[in-house]
Design an enzyme around this catalytic site. Structure first.
Site, PDB file in Angstrom:
ATOM      1  N   CYS A  21       1.098  -1.039  -0.349  1.00  0.00           N
ATOM      2  CA  CYS A  21      -0.009   0.005   0.051  1.00  0.00           C
ATOM      3  C   CYS A  21       0.653   1.647   0.360  1.00  0.00           C
ATOM      4  O   CYS A  21       1.652   1.697  -0.795  1.00  0.00           O
ATOM      5  CB  CYS A  21      -0.738   0.424   1.521  1.00  0.00           C
ATOM      6  N   HIS A  68      -3.921  -4.794   0.268  1.00  0.00           N
ATOM      7  CA  HIS A  68      -3.097  -5.143   1.609  1.00  0.00           C
ATOM      8  C   HIS A  68      -3.020  -7.005   1.976  1.00  0.00           C
ATOM      9  O   HIS A  68      -4.412  -7.846   2.054  1.00  0.00           O
ATOM     10  CB  HIS A  68      -3.968  -5.142   3.208  1.00  0.00           C
ATOM     11  N   GLU A 118      -1.275  -9.078   4.215  1.00  0.00           N
ATOM     12  CA  GLU A 118      -1.580  -9.949   4.596  1.00  0.00           C
ATOM     13  C   GLU A 118      -3.108 -10.316   5.841  1.00  0.00           C
ATOM     14  O   GLU A 118      -3.117 -11.097   6.268  1.00  0.00           O
ATOM     15  CB  GLU A 118      -0.948  -8.895   5.684  1.00  0.00           C
TER      16      GLU A 118
HETATM   17  N1  GLN Z   1      -1.943   6.793   2.910  1.00  0.00           N
HETATM   18  C1  GLN Z   1      -2.346   5.991   1.542  1.00  0.00           C
HETATM   19  C2  GLN Z   1      -3.525   6.415   1.030  1.00  0.00           C
HETATM   20  O1  GLN Z   1      -4.613   6.759   1.553  1.00  0.00           O
HETATM   21  C3  GLN Z   1      -1.411   4.924   1.892  1.00  0.00           C
HETATM   22  C4  GLN Z   1      -2.707   3.902   3.019  1.00  0.00           C
HETATM   23  C5  GLN Z   1      -2.256   2.239   3.225  1.00  0.00           C
HETATM   24  O2  GLN Z   1      -0.911   2.172   3.388  1.00  0.00           O
HETATM   25  N2  GLN Z   1      -3.174   2.093   3.180  1.00  0.00           N
HETATM   26  O3  GLN Z   1      -2.959   5.800  -0.183  1.00  0.00           O
END
Ligand code: GLN
Length: 543
Positions: free
Chosen positions: A381, A515, A517
């Site tokens: 992410c 994600h 994970e």
């Molecule tokens: N801050 C980033 C976004 O909002 C990544 C979010 C995250 O890593 N879950 O896109």
């Protein structure tokens, strides 16, 4: 008809109610039952999505896009049952529901009260969206005695009466501490905690007592006597080396037998199949090697902020029969010169999800190190977004590359996501939209490009993974990034949203917008984590 098991906790917080619930779920599954697990949280936030990871730990996202408590992650990891929006509720959500109905005039002039209106809403949550489950396990957050959890306790007390003993069971998790100066285990905190529960009308059926040593039979009898419980139903929940030993340990102490006995379900013990847990336990206890992974993040002072990530890395270790040692590094240190040597000798570098500018430049430094030194790199992410910014600056020569998350920027390689498709529904957002519950959340499909590393890793052309982000890699930069060697190997089905990037010429360099994970399990490790740890094993042979 489904049976309901309520799990409360007493004495102190952090005794591991979530884990206890998850492990009981796994044991009931091992007996062939269908289970569902739920969490009721007493806080007033509508969901934990806007709570600081430093305070509340990880936000666990479900396929259907709910932002929930990290205990739902334990439930999924132990049972494999995908959690749903209807498996998590908070006092804030309950009140929001009751007050919305009040405004609509649905209570027909009644005075709205905690009993019955709030407790009815809680009961409706517990009983709702249940189909053919044999057991629904409901964990009540907080510690008995807290003001906030009273409406939840009242609601489950009422359900105990309404459904009867044949369909309800109350498990209470307490602590039996060892007092060094006295040289003995102490039962008084447990007695007091059970009294507290009894004072709101709940008689626990089973006591699960956390202890760091075996609780002798006479102490169990004493607890039973003072707490109005058969002594066989006083179960020791002993400390174990790995959380994946918990189901076996509980079984050895007779927990699931006691639960089944309560419901009159003591069947043929041959039907119980614990082989999955035995094999996981064995692999975790006897690894064939060790790899060291640096996690370069921001919330490293509270490891619960990255709960699923740490578990997924362990699962990658299980798949490769190695122990994964985690080195948590606050990315801000890399903003000082010379700190980068902290990364020398690690076998893999992972930059996890995150929010905000603080520490971002340090994460980009870590990406540069991994890319230049050919160390396996996994960006998740935010970690993928930072990898793209790094490549833009240092491979494509786009010097002003940045993310609009940090303010206006010359070259917005990562920008605010303002519209996207959820199935055939268009979702739209603006810079002034509410913060709570408005990110791109939950499961979305992603197409994997032919001949890419990720396609080989997954062994399939389309995947579905869970998302939680507000910003996205800007695909207008794709041609320049690809020309410089960063391949966009996963895209949303409409091809508008970059989901995965990789560097084909690097031993293992993958960034994912989702994600992974959240979907990894000890008995079914996520392919990306399996492959990343395999690359780290190769790296460990080089250094
Ligand atoms: N801050 C980033 C976004 O909002 C990544 C979010 C995250 O890593 N879950 O896109």
């Amino acid at each position: 008809m489904s049976r309901f098991i309520f799990i409360t906790g007493g004495v102190v917080s952090s005794l591991g109610k979530g884990l206890a619930s998850a492990a009981l779920g796994a044991l009931l599954q091992a007996r062939g039952y269908k289970v569902r697990l739920r969490k009721l949280d007493p806080y007033l936030n509508v969901d934990p999505g806007t709570m600081s990871p430093f305070q509340h730990g990880e936000v666990y996202v479900t396929d259907d896009g709910a932002e929930t408590d990290l205990d739902l992650g334990h439930y999924e990891r132990f049972t494999g049952v995908p959690a749903r929006r209807t498996d998590s509720v908070s006092t804030g959500q309950i009140y929001m529901d009751v007050l919305t109905r009040e405004r609509r005039g649905e209570y027909l002039g009644a005075t709205i009260q905690v009993i019955p209106h709030v407790t009815d809403a809680i009961k409706a949550f517990i009983l709702g969206d249940v189909t053919d489950e044999d057991f629904v396990l409901c964990e009540i957050g907080g510690t008995v005695g807290d003001i906030e959890s009273l409406p939840f306790l009242e609601a489950i007390r009422q359900l105990g009466n309404e459904l009867g003993r044949e369909r309800t069971l109350f498990v209470h998790l307490t602590l039996v501490p060892y007092i060094k100066s006295a040289g003995e285990l102490k039962t008084k905190p447990t007695q007091h905690s059970v009294k507290e529960l009894q004072s709101v009308g709940i008689q626990p059926d089973i006591l699960l007592c956390r202890a760091d040593m075996d609780i002798p039979a006479d102490q169990r009898r004493k607890i039973g006597l003072f707490c109005n419980i058969r002594h066989e139903a006083v179960i020791a929940a002993l400390d174990v080396p790995s959380i994946y030993d918990v189901p076996l340990s509980y079984h050895a102490e007779g927990f699931d037998d006691e639960v089944c006995r309560h419901f009159g379900l003591l069947g043929d013990p041959d039907e119980l199949d614990l082989s999955v847990w035995q094999s996981i336990s064995r692999t975790v206890a006897q690894p064939e090697g060790t790899v060291k992974i640096a996690i370069v993040g921001k919330y490293t002072s509270l490891l619960d902020s990255y709960k699923s990530l740490a578990e997924a890395l362990t699962h990658g270790g299980i798949a490769n029969a190695v122990k994964v040692e985690l080195d948590w590094i606050d990315s801000e240190i890399f903003e000082n010169e010379d700190a980068i040597h902290h990364l020398e000798g690690v076998h893999g570098i992972l930059v996890p999800g995150g929010f905000g500018e603080r520490g971002a430049e340090g994460k980009i430094e870590a990406v540069t190190f991994a890319r230049e030194h050919q160390v396996p790199y996994f960006g998740i992410c935010f970690g993928m977004q930072m990898a793209v910014i790094e490549a833009a600056r240092n491979l494509s020569g786009i010097k002003g590359a940045g993310s609009t998350e940090f303010g206006p920027c010359e070259e917005p390689v990562v920008g605010l996501l303002t519209e996207w498709m959820r199935g055939n529904v268009r979702e739209e957002r603006g810079a002034d939209t509410d913060l709570g519950g408005t990110m791109r959340l939950g499961a979305y499909d992603c197409d994997l490009q032919e001949n890419s590393r990720v396609r080989e890793i997954y062994g399939t052309a389309q995947i579905s993974e869970r998302h939680r982000h507000r910003y996205e890699v800007n695909n207008t930069y794709q041609p320049r990034l690809e020309a410089a060697g960063l391949r966009f190997s996963g895209l949303s089905p409409d091809k508008n949203l970059p989901e995965i990037v990789e560097i084909p010429s690097h031993p293992w360099f993958v960034g994912v917008q989702f994600h992974p994970e959240l979907k990894s399990k000890p008995f079914d490790p996520h392919p990306l984590f399996t492959s990343f740890i395999a690359a780290a094993v190769d790296q460990s042979r080089l250094v």
